[in-house]
Design a protein around this motif. Structure first.
Motif, PDB file in Angstrom:
ATOM      1  N   ASN A  61      77.212  18.394  69.264  1.00  0.00           N
ATOM      2  CA  ASN A  61      77.574  19.764  69.272  1.00  0.00           C
ATOM      3  C   ASN A  61      77.256  20.315  67.714  1.00  0.00           C
ATOM      4  N   VAL A  62      77.429  19.684  66.782  1.00  0.00           N
ATOM      5  CA  VAL A  62      77.271  19.917  65.457  1.00  0.00           C
ATOM      6  C   VAL A  62      75.610  20.076  65.246  1.00  0.00           C
ATOM      7  N   SER A  63      74.831  19.159  65.805  1.00  0.00           N
ATOM      8  CA  SER A  63      73.464  19.164  65.823  1.00  0.00           C
ATOM      9  C   SER A  63      72.625  20.225  66.612  1.00  0.00           C
ATOM     10  N   LEU A  64      73.549  20.637  67.787  1.00  0.00           N
ATOM     11  CA  LEU A  64      72.997  21.688  68.785  1.00  0.00           C
ATOM     12  C   LEU A  64      73.079  22.959  67.781  1.00  0.00           C
ATOM     13  N   ILE A  65      74.311  22.987  67.389  1.00  0.00           N
ATOM     14  CA  ILE A  65      74.395  24.371  66.508  1.00  0.00           C
ATOM     15  C   ILE A  65      73.731  24.499  65.212  1.00  0.00           C
ATOM     16  N   PHE A  71      67.461  25.836  62.372  1.00  0.00           N
ATOM     17  CA  PHE A  71      66.221  25.330  62.465  1.00  0.00           C
ATOM     18  C   PHE A  71      65.289  26.184  63.551  1.00  0.00           C
ATOM     19  N   ALA A  72      65.609  26.694  64.573  1.00  0.00           N
ATOM     20  CA  ALA A  72      64.863  27.362  65.471  1.00  0.00           C
ATOM     21  C   ALA A  72      64.480  28.705  65.033  1.00  0.00           C
ATOM     22  N   PRO A  73      65.210  29.523  64.607  1.00  0.00           N
ATOM     23  CA  PRO A  73      64.792  30.726  64.057  1.00  0.00           C
ATOM     24  C   PRO A  73      63.768  30.623  62.832  1.00  0.00           C
ATOM     25  N   ALA A  96      71.329  21.098  56.136  1.00  0.00           N
ATOM     26  CA  ALA A  96      72.540  21.745  55.504  1.00  0.00           C
ATOM     27  C   ALA A  96      73.611  22.355  56.612  1.00  0.00           C
ATOM     28  N   GLY A  97      73.041  22.904  57.831  1.00  0.00           N
ATOM     29  CA  GLY A  97      73.972  23.167  58.962  1.00  0.00           C
ATOM     30  C   GLY A  97      74.631  22.038  59.504  1.00  0.00           C
ATOM     31  N   ARG A  98      74.131  20.894  59.523  1.00  0.00           N
ATOM     32  CA  ARG A  98      74.637  19.656  59.820  1.00  0.00           C
ATOM     33  C   ARG A  98      75.788  19.200  58.915  1.00  0.00           C
TER      34      ARG A  98
END
Length: 147
Positions: A61-65, A71-73, A96-98
């Protein structure tokens, strides 16, 4: 066919030329080395912590978010702007998001109520009873040694 690229000498010459051409660009991207190394090490330590607790769902879940938000944008922007620096930024934002996602989930893993015999880390990881009663405690302390 006396083309220079078909001879060994031509291959060596083009290889060194290519190395010289690529060598001039490493200085542009070497500044990304320290942030990438630092963020990667922290993110992988936290990932290993959660995987050790068999919290694969949290890692997913953390990686997907982090992928969807950080990452994607940024990769889309890098593609449209043709910028390698923005690609490095995308990787930094993903890591950093992870780290932030794992950091938010980290306190949850510290909560235990040992006095009541309740260990939440064991609830999803194995088939042990959810609470340790007196009988189970006695079995653990004084096992039956009958053969």
């Amino acid at each position: 066919m006396s083309g220079n690229s078909l001879t060994v000498r031509g291959a060596i010459a083009s290889g060194t030329l290519r190395e010289r051409q690529l060598g001039q660009y490493w200085e542009l991207y070497v500044l990304w080395l320290l942030p990438i190394l630092g963020l990667t090490s922290i993110a992988f330590v936290l990932e290993a912590y959660f995987l050790g607790l068999t919290e694969g769902e949290t890692v997913r879940n953390v990686s997907l978010i982090a992928f969807l938000i950080g990452f994607a944008p940024t990769v889309i922007a890098a593609y449209q702007l043709h910028s390698n620096h923005i690609l490095w930024l995308a990787l930094c934002l993903f890591l950093a998001g992870r780290i932030v996602g794992f950091g938010v989930q980290l306190p949850r893993t510290f909560k235990t109520n040992i006095e009541a015999g309740h260990l939440p880390a064991l609830e999803t990881s194995c088939n042990l009873p959810m609470s340790f009663g007196e009988e189970l405690a006695q079995e653990i302390i004084t096992p039956n040694l009958e053969v």
